[in-house]
Design an enzyme around this catalytic site. Structure first.
Site, short mmCIF file in Angstrom:
data_model
loop_
_atom_site.label_atom_id
_atom_site.label_comp_id
_atom_site.label_asym_id
_atom_site.label_seq_id
_atom_site.Cartn_x
_atom_site.Cartn_y
_atom_site.Cartn_z
N HIS A 62 -16.53 -51.93 -21.48
CA HIS A 62 -16.85 -52.83 -22.29
C HIS A 62 -16.50 -52.29 -23.86
O HIS A 62 -15.94 -53.20 -24.45
CB HIS A 62 -18.50 -52.86 -22.33
CG HIS A 62 -18.90 -53.74 -23.21
ND1 HIS A 62 -19.28 -55.19 -22.65
CD2 HIS A 62 -19.34 -53.86 -24.69
CE1 HIS A 62 -19.87 -55.79 -23.79
NE2 HIS A 62 -19.75 -55.10 -24.82
N GLU A 63 -16.88 -51.28 -24.30
CA GLU A 63 -16.54 -50.97 -25.54
C GLU A 63 -15.29 -50.67 -25.85
O GLU A 63 -14.55 -51.09 -26.98
CB GLU A 63 -17.37 -49.60 -25.93
CG GLU A 63 -18.89 -49.82 -25.89
CD GLU A 63 -19.57 -50.72 -26.72
OE1 GLU A 63 -18.87 -51.37 -27.57
OE2 GLU A 63 -20.62 -51.28 -26.14
N HIS A 113 -13.71 -54.07 -27.21
CA HIS A 113 -13.90 -54.27 -28.43
C HIS A 113 -12.95 -53.51 -29.25
O HIS A 113 -12.23 -54.17 -30.09
CB HIS A 113 -15.20 -53.56 -28.86
CG HIS A 113 -16.41 -54.66 -28.45
ND1 HIS A 113 -16.66 -55.82 -28.77
CD2 HIS A 113 -17.66 -54.46 -27.85
CE1 HIS A 113 -17.62 -56.72 -28.25
NE2 HIS A 113 -18.25 -55.59 -27.87
N GLU A 130 -17.02 -60.23 -28.20
CA GLU A 130 -17.51 -60.10 -26.89
C GLU A 130 -16.59 -60.62 -25.70
O GLU A 130 -16.68 -60.05 -24.71
CB GLU A 130 -18.91 -60.86 -26.80
CG GLU A 130 -20.03 -60.00 -27.72
CD GLU A 130 -20.21 -58.63 -27.43
OE1 GLU A 130 -19.90 -58.29 -25.97
OE2 GLU A 130 -20.63 -57.73 -28.28
#
Length: 505
Positions: A269-270, A273, A299
């Site tokens: 997830h990160e 980003h 996101e």
């Protein structure tokens, strides 16, 4: 001085001023990264003052007479300057309008309060006691309400906050879209609960050493396209990604050796980003344009990698053997099919960052409804834990037993980030819509099977990443997908995924 020379001179000076502001923002980001990853508890008080000092300087530079003079002049000749300067004019006009409306001393005091509130939130989490954090939260909200008065209320007070994270987004739009998603998610959740085939999720609760999780995650991040020469991984309480500049984008996670999903999926997830910010067009680096354009778009990138890709059948067909190798011998007796189904089990849970793909949306809708009530209906801060419990009972059928697994689980309110939470669901909606568009030119499953996801990253860079803040979020989505926000794609995605996992007809 000729008009052409004057425009060129002012453009150069203005760009340098913007770069100076960005340099202070980079310093502030580094201070925040340190506070969230390793600062000794006794260092928090003084570091908060440093945060206030840097924030005050950014405020001063963004509203300084010479800066405003250059900005005002360039607005009058906007069509005559190069595209980079045009984009900076638009972006810095927005920032200046927000800053100019707030008295400098109040902005500095608010920055210090944010830093202290984060420390209080961390202490409250340690003791699972909301009352430690409550007075700081009350102050944060009071400031936000005062700032809304300075900025000017849009259709509602909460609309003013929403617009800062997702330009053009409104309560009216979210109420309609979120209601459609909520209805579909709850209906699909009931179908899975009644399904004869019930995958076992507890088979994932097996030992997986922290150092092995890190090694496996590094392999995955490399496949995704994360540049380790321009980034790093660190530990924290609440996972986040933070950018100093395009050559220094840092991601963090929290480890649980009996729950690999916390760190592995968290880093995916990160990493999404970080990949976004590592691949913004180089000419924007060092300027305020070198950031994600909105939190909903940001996101969309993290959730595309974590959910659309990272929990898919194709992804784990490519990575499960390596996963077993790193986790050995814990998953040696777990078949791929059992693992994949267990990974995608849906079951109501209390902690947002541990939520499954289906119920994740409900966590965001709960926070959205609470935030909206705080600012549009003056919900009392003292009542938040009670309201929180009631909404979890209503939407998910469960209640937190304590403040830690309830209202203290997220850091966002400590930083004053009201209006941010809807971005998580907007991100998932955008991610599903981008996937459908991507499939028009890319065979995603075939690409993943090669073990090299560069084609996927390149498509995202071409359609999303490269623009930074130089292109509006709506324009990015319309140009990439051919239409505005449409919840149909997320609902279709969830329906397909859970029909597969639960053998629904």
């Amino acid at each position: 001085m000729s008009r052409v020379t004057e425009i060129k001179t002012v453009s150069i000076n203005f760009t340098k001023q913007c770069q100076t502001i960005k340099s202070y923002e980079e310093a502030l980001a580094l201070v925040y990264w340190d506070m969230r990853t390793g600062i000794p508890p006794k260092g928090t008080q003084q570091r908060s003052e440093v945060v206030g000092l840097l924030s005050a300087e950014i405020f001063r530079l963004s509203t300084a007479p010479e800066f405003m003079k250059n900005l005002t002049f360039l607005k009058t000749v906007q069509d005559e300057v190069e595209p980079l300067v045009q984009a900076l004019i638009i972006e810095m006009s927005k920032k200046a309008a927000l800053f100019e409306a707030i008295p400098a001393d109040e902005y500095a005091a608010y920055a210090v309060l944010q830093s202290k509130a984060e420390a209080a939130w961390s202490e409250a989490r340690d003791q699972s006691d909301y009352k430690i954090f409550q007075p700081h939260l009350e102050e944060i909200i009071a400031y936000k309400k005062k700032f809304i008065g300075y900025w000017g209320e849009k259709a509602t007070s909460y609309d003013t906050l929403l617009d800062q994270f997702e330009p053009g987004m409104t309560v009216a739009i979210l109420d309609e879209v979120f209601a459609e998603v909520r209805e579909a998610v709850i209906a699909l959740l009931k179908q899975t609960q009644a399904a004869p085939h019930q995958p076992k999720s507890n088979l994932l609760e097996r030992s997986f050493a922290k150092d092995k999780q890190i090694a496996f995650s590094r392999e995955i991040l490399t496949k995704m396209g994360f540049d380790f020469e321009a980034g790093r991984i660190d530990d924290t309480i609440h996972p986040f990604a933070i950018t100093m500049n395009q050559g220094d984008v840092r991601i963090t996670t929290r480890y649980d050796e009996m729950n690999f999903k916390m760190a592995v999926l968290g880093l995916i997830h990160e990493g999404g980003h970080a990949i976004y910010e590592q691949n913004i067009a180089p000419e924007y680096d060092g300027t305020p344009l070198s950031e994600g354009v909105s939190m909903g778009i940001h996101e969309s990138q993290s959730l595309f990698y974590e959910i659309i890709l990272g929990s898919s059948r194709a992804f784990w067909e490519d990575n499960y053997t390596r996963f077993q190798h790193y986790a050995a011998p814990s998953f040696d007796d777990v078949s791929f099919e059992s693992f994949y189904e267990a990974l995608n089990v849906t079951e109501p849970s209390l902690v947002r960052i541990e939520a499954d793909i289906l119920t994740y949306a409900l966590h965001i809708i709960i926070r959205y409804e609470i935030e909206k009530a705080i600012f549009n209906d003056d919900l009392d801060v003292k009542e938040l834990p009670t309201v929180w419990k009631a909404k979890y009972k209503e939407y998910l059928g469960i209640e937190p037993k304590n403040d830690l697994e309830g209202i203290l689980q997220d850091i966002h309110w400590a930083g004053g980030d009201f209006g941010y939470f809807p971005s998580y669901l907007l991100g998932l909606l955008n991610a599903a819509q981008l996937e459908v568009a991507m499939r028009q030119t890319i065979d995603i499953e075939a690409t993943v099977a090669t073990g090299d996801y560069t084609v996927i990253k390149n498509w995202l860079t071409e359609n999303v990443h490269q623009f930074g803040k130089a292109k509006e979020p709506l324009a990015i989505m319309v140009d990439a997908t051919g239409e505005k926000l449409n919840p149909k794609y997320l609902i279709d995605f969830l329906t397909k995924r859970y029909k597969d996992v639960y053998k629904l007809k």
